[in-house]
Design a protein around this motif. Structure first.
Motif, short mmCIF file in Angstrom:
data_model
loop_
_atom_site.label_atom_id
_atom_site.label_comp_id
_atom_site.label_asym_id
_atom_site.label_seq_id
_atom_site.Cartn_x
_atom_site.Cartn_y
_atom_site.Cartn_z
N PHE A 207 6.40 4.63 -15.91
CA PHE A 207 7.70 4.94 -15.51
C PHE A 207 8.42 5.45 -14.30
CE2 PHE A 207 8.02 3.34 -20.04
CZ PHE A 207 9.31 2.34 -19.99
N ASP A 208 6.93 6.07 -14.04
CA ASP A 208 7.32 6.78 -12.95
C ASP A 208 7.79 6.53 -11.29
OD1 ASP A 208 6.19 9.05 -13.98
OD2 ASP A 208 4.42 8.49 -12.55
N GLN A 209 8.23 5.72 -11.40
CA GLN A 209 8.82 4.97 -10.10
C GLN A 209 10.19 4.36 -10.37
OE1 GLN A 209 7.94 5.79 -7.31
NE2 GLN A 209 5.61 6.83 -8.24
N GLY A 210 10.43 4.16 -12.07
CA GLY A 210 11.40 4.09 -12.23
C GLY A 210 11.20 1.95 -12.77
N LEU A 211 11.85 1.65 -13.91
CA LEU A 211 12.01 -0.05 -14.12
C LEU A 211 11.32 -1.34 -13.55
CD1 LEU A 211 12.15 -1.49 -16.56
CD2 LEU A 211 14.32 -1.17 -16.64
N LYS A 212 12.48 -0.75 -12.10
CA LYS A 212 12.51 -1.82 -11.46
C LYS A 212 10.56 -2.02 -11.14
CE LYS A 212 14.17 -4.00 -7.54
NZ LYS A 212 14.95 -3.75 -6.10
N GLU A 213 10.50 -1.43 -10.36
CA GLU A 213 8.84 -0.98 -9.99
C GLU A 213 8.09 -1.44 -10.88
OE1 GLU A 213 6.34 -0.17 -6.59
OE2 GLU A 213 7.99 -1.41 -7.09
N LEU A 214 8.04 -0.95 -12.45
CA LEU A 214 7.45 -1.46 -13.74
C LEU A 214 7.24 -2.60 -13.71
CD1 LEU A 214 5.25 -0.78 -15.72
CD2 LEU A 214 7.38 0.10 -17.33
N LEU A 215 8.95 -3.07 -13.48
CA LEU A 215 8.65 -4.84 -13.54
C LEU A 215 7.58 -5.24 -12.84
CD1 LEU A 215 12.06 -5.24 -15.14
CD2 LEU A 215 9.91 -5.14 -16.78
N ARG A 216 8.19 -4.99 -11.62
CA ARG A 216 7.28 -5.45 -10.59
C ARG A 216 5.85 -5.61 -10.77
NH1 ARG A 216 4.22 -4.83 -6.21
NH2 ARG A 216 3.94 -2.57 -5.91
N MET A 217 5.32 -4.02 -11.64
CA MET A 217 3.42 -4.24 -11.60
C MET A 217 3.18 -4.99 -12.99
SD MET A 217 3.10 -1.61 -9.41
CE MET A 217 1.61 -1.43 -9.98
N GLN A 218 4.53 -5.13 -13.88
CA GLN A 218 3.60 -6.51 -14.82
C GLN A 218 3.34 -7.63 -14.15
OE1 GLN A 218 3.54 -6.53 -18.98
NE2 GLN A 218 2.75 -7.91 -18.07
N ASN A 219 4.62 -8.17 -13.38
CA ASN A 219 4.83 -9.53 -12.82
C ASN A 219 4.70 -10.09 -11.75
OD1 ASN A 219 6.25 -10.14 -15.60
ND2 ASN A 219 7.86 -8.65 -14.21
N GLY A 220 4.83 -8.80 -10.95
CA GLY A 220 3.91 -9.50 -9.29
C GLY A 220 4.87 -9.55 -8.60
N GLY A 221 4.22 -9.48 -7.29
CA GLY A 221 5.44 -9.58 -6.11
C GLY A 221 5.27 -8.58 -5.24
N CYS A 222 5.61 -8.33 -4.20
CA CYS A 222 5.98 -7.03 -3.07
C CYS A 222 7.68 -6.64 -3.08
CB CYS A 222 5.50 -7.83 -1.97
SG CYS A 222 3.87 -8.73 -1.72
N ASP A 223 8.20 -6.53 -4.09
CA ASP A 223 9.64 -6.34 -3.83
C ASP A 223 9.78 -5.14 -4.63
OD1 ASP A 223 12.41 -6.01 -3.21
OD2 ASP A 223 12.81 -7.20 -5.15
N SER A 224 8.63 -4.40 -3.86
CA SER A 224 8.95 -2.84 -3.77
C SER A 224 10.22 -2.08 -3.88
CB SER A 224 7.28 -2.29 -3.72
OG SER A 224 6.95 -1.44 -4.19
N ASN A 225 9.93 -0.60 -4.12
CA ASN A 225 10.28 0.67 -3.43
C ASN A 225 9.76 0.87 -2.73
OD1 ASN A 225 9.00 2.16 -5.33
ND2 ASN A 225 10.35 2.48 -6.98
N ASP A 226 8.56 0.73 -2.67
CA ASP A 226 8.20 1.51 -1.17
C ASP A 226 6.79 0.43 -0.84
OD1 ASP A 226 6.34 3.23 0.47
OD2 ASP A 226 5.56 4.55 -1.17
N MET A 227 7.32 -0.34 -0.34
CA MET A 227 6.64 -1.57 0.97
C MET A 227 5.24 -0.59 1.91
SD MET A 227 8.29 -3.89 -0.10
CE MET A 227 7.91 -5.12 1.15
N SER A 228 5.44 0.78 2.60
CA SER A 228 4.33 0.84 2.43
C SER A 228 3.44 1.03 2.14
CB SER A 228 5.20 3.08 3.27
OG SER A 228 4.96 3.55 1.77
N LYS A 229 2.58 1.33 0.57
CA LYS A 229 1.87 1.06 -0.10
C LYS A 229 1.97 -0.34 -0.78
CE LYS A 229 2.75 5.64 -1.37
NZ LYS A 229 3.32 6.78 -1.68
N ALA A 230 3.18 -1.34 -0.89
CA ALA A 230 2.70 -2.57 -1.52
C ALA A 230 2.16 -3.63 -0.84
CB ALA A 230 4.45 -2.96 -2.29
N CYS A 231 1.12 -4.24 -1.75
CA CYS A 231 0.87 -5.95 -0.88
C CYS A 231 0.25 -5.33 -0.41
CB CYS A 231 1.93 -6.48 -1.31
SG CYS A 231 2.44 -7.12 -2.84
N LYS A 232 -0.19 -4.04 -0.08
CA LYS A 232 -1.21 -3.33 0.90
C LYS A 232 -2.83 -3.69 0.85
CE LYS A 232 0.91 -2.25 4.06
NZ LYS A 232 2.78 -2.89 3.29
#
Length: 559
Positions: A126-151
């Motif tokens: 939960f460090d980065q919040g629920l939305k980012e946790l759901l992304r970690m589970q389900n996939g995709g690039c709609d992250s709250n840190d686009m500098s790191k996501a999907c690299k």
């Protein structure tokens, strides 16, 4: 004709006997807790070996890393294909650069490729919040840190395993946000895994990230689903829980009977139908019995894997026996998994340039986070000073740093006691930003008293403070009166309860993290989204060549 009837009768009798007899399956469950994205091996305090450079000395054994975890799983699946790989939370979060600079996606992808079936959530998920946790589970690039996501992989595919949390519900609907359990068929046996995370999660992650969630009692939430599982004819129920305890015995002593802490209380309340508990959170290695239940935890960073070997009677839906052990992931003897080597190689190629950038020098090979009797550490002093230095131009005169945010000693990995960015990042991997605010002297007194209102007795919450700030406390005094008000001073001058002081904290503390709720009442709040804690730390190291640890004498414990 009569003879045929006799044969048919005998066949029916044999058939009836076979239906009444046992139908057993040997199942191996392998558990991983508190991995924290440690794709590469680290040293394990639990095993000492002769120093290769000087056999008269002892050094810690190097263990873990995703390559040997993968190699062990491959080896054991060859022995018993009825193997299930599961987790007990904190698989990601507070991770080294190799994983965290890539938003921990390499770690999730690696665990998925290794066939992990399910895991409980941990507080660090939960460090980065629920939305980012759901992304970690389900996939995709709609992250709250686009500098790191999907690299690491674009698009990020998500976890193939399912996170579980029976005790995490939406505040509005009261419904679980993640599945409470998962049933897996292993060699014909139906194994139910029920997941839970420590109910203290809202006090140890940024409150804003879990504001829409309630974290309920662990045992009550787990027990709620047991009748449902029994109705589905499961053969075994295993709890995966991110909460733990402590044992006087070592990780390799079986059936210890002295487990203490939150997990012991939880297990004592669990339904008798629960067969075993794979735990985490307290970073301990233990293999214990609480009543009739196996309760096991495997240290942290993948140093140990928890192993349950079960014989299951499928016909009568019960576990006949369980053999539990913690297995050392010894890099000397465990084969490496080539697919995992490829993941580590790619992640390192993407992060090594940043990781190996030199940023300064320190006076010795390391500055330690080990706390003295009062709860202060040499490294804590340095970090608080770095945050004050970064915000002095904003009027800050005092810095407070939470010890839980200091994840490692500051160790110089390059020649000449040179510290790299990777070394600094290992100390402060959360990416918290700095926040400056006004507090009255009275609020500062309240803040210091809140250090002792600790829901987790296993974790010190003594704030690390900047140079020039001092006080004393009596840990045996009544709640609310432990800090001597007259002793609270700034540069030798007593703090005035009515006067306002400009202080700096990280964004985790500023929102009331670790139950320091008075910080939510600060005024004239200045958010500094471009001043990240590790960058302030790095700048301080760069500006102070040959930096030594603080003297750890800024506050004192009288009793």
């Amino acid at each position: 004709m009569k003879k045929n009837l006799v044969l048919i009768g005998a066949a029916l009798t044999l058939s009836s006997c076979s239906l009444m007899g046992p139908a057993t399956t040997d199942v191996t469950v392998i558990g991983l807790n508190d991995f924290h994205g440690n794709l590469e091996p680290t040293t394990f305090a639990g095993v000492m070996i002769p120093d290769p450079k000087d056999p008269t000395k002892q050094v810690r054994l190097t263990t873990g890393g995703i390559e040997v975890i993968g190699g062990y799983l491959t080896q054991e699946r060859a022995k018993n294909p009825n193997l299930s790989f599961v987790g007990a939370g904190d698989l990601i979060g507070a991770s080294p650069v190799t994983s965290s600079l890539l938003r921990d996606e390499p770690s999730i992808i690696a665990l998925s490729k290794l066939g992990m079936k399910t895991s409980s959530l941990g507080n660090h998920e939960f460090d980065q919040g629920l939305k980012e946790l759901l992304r970690m589970q389900n996939g995709g690039c709609d992250s709250n840190d686009m500098s790191k996501a999907c690299k690491f992989q674009n698009p990020y595919p998500g976890a193939s395993f399912k996170y579980l949390a029976a005790n995490v519900v939406d505040k509005t609907t009261g419904q679980p946000v993640f599945p409470p359990y998962l049933i897996e068929r292993v060699g014909g046996a139906k194994i139910a895994y029920v997941g839970a995370v420590t109910k203290t999660t809202p006090t140890i992650v940024s409150p804003d990230g879990v504001a829409t969630l309630n974290f309920l009692d662990e045992a009550v939430s787990i027990n709620k689903y047991v009748p449902e599982l029994k109705a589905q004819g499961v053969d075994a129920i295993i709890v995966l829980i991110h909460e733990g305890g402590f044992s006087k015995d070592g990780f390799d002593k079986p059936a210890c009977g002295n487990l203490t802490g939150p997990i012991a209380d939880i297990v004592n309340k669990l339904d008798p139908a629960v067969n075993a508990v794979i735990s985490g959170h307290t970073h301990q290695g233990y293999n214990c019995m609480v009543g009739s239940k196996v309760v096991i935890q495997g240290d942290f960073y993948g140093h140990l894997l928890q192993r349950l070997d079960m014989t299951i009677d499928r016909r009568n839906h019960k576990v006949l026996n369980i053999r539990a052990a913690n297995v050392v992931m010894d890099t000397r003897s465990t084969p490496k998994n080539p697919d995992m080597t490829a993941i580590v190689t790619k992640a390192k190629a993407l992060t090594d340039a940043v990781k190996q950038t030199p940023i300064g020098t320190i006076a010795s090979s390391a500055i330690l986070r080990t706390q003295n009797a009062a709860g202060e550490s040499p490294l804590g002093d340095v970090i608080a000073d770095s945050q004050l230095a970064a915000t002095a131009d904003k009027g800050a005169v005092i810095a407070f740093m939470n010890p839980g945010g200091i994840r490692a000693d500051l160790t110089a990995s390059a020649a000449g006691n040179t510290v790299t960015f990777g070394d600094a990042y290992a100390v402060q991997p959360f990416g918290n930003t700095l926040v400056v605010m006004d507090l009255t002297g009275a609020q500062i007194k309240t803040l210091l008293e809140e250090q002792f209102d600790n829901p987790s007795a296993s974790q010190s919450r003594m704030l690390q403070v900047s140079k020039g700030f001092s006080y004393s406390y009596d840990s045996t005094a009544a709640a609310g009166s432990r800090v001597d008000a007259a002793s609270i001073k700034l540069n030798g001058v007593a703090i005035d309860p009515a006067k306002t002081y400009r202080v700096v904290v990280n964004s985790f503390l500023a929102t009331g993290g670790d139950n320091f709720v008075v910080l939510k009442s600060g005024t004239n709040v200045l958010q500094l989204p471009n001043v990240v804690d590790v960058e302030a730390f790095s700048a301080y190291l760069k500006a102070n060549a040959g930096l030594a640890g603080g003297s750890a004498d800024r506050y004192t414990k009288t009793k």
